[in-house]
Design an enzyme around this catalytic site. Structure first.
Site, mmCIF file in Angstrom:
data_model
loop_
_atom_site.group_PDB
_atom_site.id
_atom_site.type_symbol
_atom_site.label_atom_id
_atom_site.label_comp_id
_atom_site.label_asym_id
_atom_site.label_seq_id
_atom_site.Cartn_x
_atom_site.Cartn_y
_atom_site.Cartn_z
ATOM 1 N N CYS A 159 68.439 4.437 52.961
ATOM 2 C CA CYS A 159 68.895 5.747 52.487
ATOM 3 C C CYS A 159 70.156 6.171 53.227
ATOM 4 O O CYS A 159 70.186 6.155 54.459
ATOM 5 C CB CYS A 159 67.800 6.785 52.689
ATOM 6 N N HIS A 180 68.475 -3.658 48.421
ATOM 7 C CA HIS A 180 69.407 -2.985 47.531
ATOM 8 C C HIS A 180 70.739 -3.708 47.689
ATOM 9 O O HIS A 180 71.352 -3.669 48.759
ATOM 10 C CB HIS A 180 69.538 -1.511 47.913
#
Length: 345
Positions: free
Chosen positions: A102, A173
């Protein structure tokens, strides 16, 4: 040229729905479960402080129907993470995941999330502590790097150290996080994705389970990735167009048939009724349904009715029924026109 391989036998991680702040709460996860019985679901990220000291009944509660479901944690202190992992396991979660991806300012200020890509030794220490604390799998969700890092170095070093600490599964990711000058929203699209790097990670570490995440918008794309890695994690595509999950069990897991949005509404309606009886607000549940009929007749009316009527005081199941009646009527008209066209031909 990238080589492909046979698609592996499906496991829960073959298709998962990403942890998404403010989106994948327990109501959202139940909706997604009505569409797929097998996809792995993730909670929103919860900080170790919230898990250890917060209202656990509110933060950690989930419906038994959600299994398999993973708890994602945010933190960087090994002892705190170990304690939070133990709490998550005791609550019944099937996996404990550490957020190393994040990019938000709030997360960075707490020294967790993507900024931990710069501290792979600390991440490995955290994972070792979590792994020693629980029997369920502990996993990592990370980026390929941050800011000026060389992704080939940052990703592979993080994975190597965490693997030495006992981690077997990594969700990657496939995009760098730029922590300076970009918002979290911009970090979802900039800089470009680097899928081949994640494919290469799997080739070089066949002993590990590698799940790819980032920008994957269809099951066709997911199936292509599954020829190179072990799993695919869907994010915004699953949330904004949840009907995509209705084909997951059939296409990805090779079991069961498709679930259409009408069947999902019927199944979710029972859950909504039970939650309303416990004092929940209708809009807290229907907000996750807005994209359910995306691309179908009546989708705009569906969204409008749920949005406008669902927030009113005392709103109940009649709002869902009203919206569904509009969509059902337009769907019936579409089918009738199709039959007429067929007869004319």
């Amino acid at each position: 040229m990238e080589t492909t391989s046979k698609v592996p036998e499906p496991r829960a991680h073959s298709l998962s729905v990403a942890p998404m702040m403010d989106w994948t709460d327990r109501h959202c996860r139940v909706l997604h479960r009505t569409l797929s019985a097998r996809a792995l679901l993730y909670t929103e990220m919860l900080t170790t402080g919230a898990v250890r000291h917060g209202d656990r009944a509110r933060l950690l509660a989930f419906s038994p129907r959600e299994h398999p479901v993973a708890l994602q944690l945010g933190g960087s202190e090994p002892g705190d993470l170990a304690e939070a992992a133990r709490i998550g396991e005791a609550e019944g979660y099937d996996e404990i995941n550490l957020n190393v991806g994040c990019p938000s300012d709030r997360v960075q200020s707490g020294r967790f999330g993507a900024c931990l890509m710069r501290e792979p030794e600390l991440v490995a220490e955290c994972m070792a502590a979590m792994g020693a604390a629980v029997k369920v799998p502990v996993t990592v969700k990370c980026r390929i790097g941050v800011d000026d890092q060389d992704p080939e170095e940052s990703l592979f070093r993080l994975v190597e150290l965490c693997a030495q600490a006992g981690v077997k599964l990594f969700v990657v990711h496939a995009r760098k996080a730029l922590l300076k000058g970009l918002s979290p929203k911009e970090n979802r699209d900039i800089p470009p994705l680097d899928y081949p790097l994640v494919w290469r990670l799997k080739r070089e570490r066949p002993d590990l389970t590698i799940v790819i995440n980032g920008g994957i918008g269809s099951l066709d794309e997911a199936e292509e990735h599954l020829r190179r890695v072990d799993g695919v994690m869907l994010g915004r595509a699953a949330y904004h167009t949840p009907a995509i999950l209705g084909d997951v069990d059939r296409r990805i897991f090779g079991a069961g048939g498709s679930v259409d949005p009408f069947a999902a509404v019927a199944a979710y309606r029972d859950y909504v009724a039970s939650e309303l009886a416990r004092g929940a607000h209708l809009a807290a549940m229907t907000r996750h349904m807005l994209g359910l009929f995306h691309g179908r007749p009546g989708a705009r009316a569906w969204r409008r009715i749920l949005t406008v009527e669902g927030v009113k005081a005392g709103a109940g199941l009649e709002v869902i029924d009203q919206a569904l009646a509009v969509v059902s009527g337009l769907e019936a008209q579409r089918v009738a026109r199709g039959l007429e066209a067929g007869e004319a031909a």
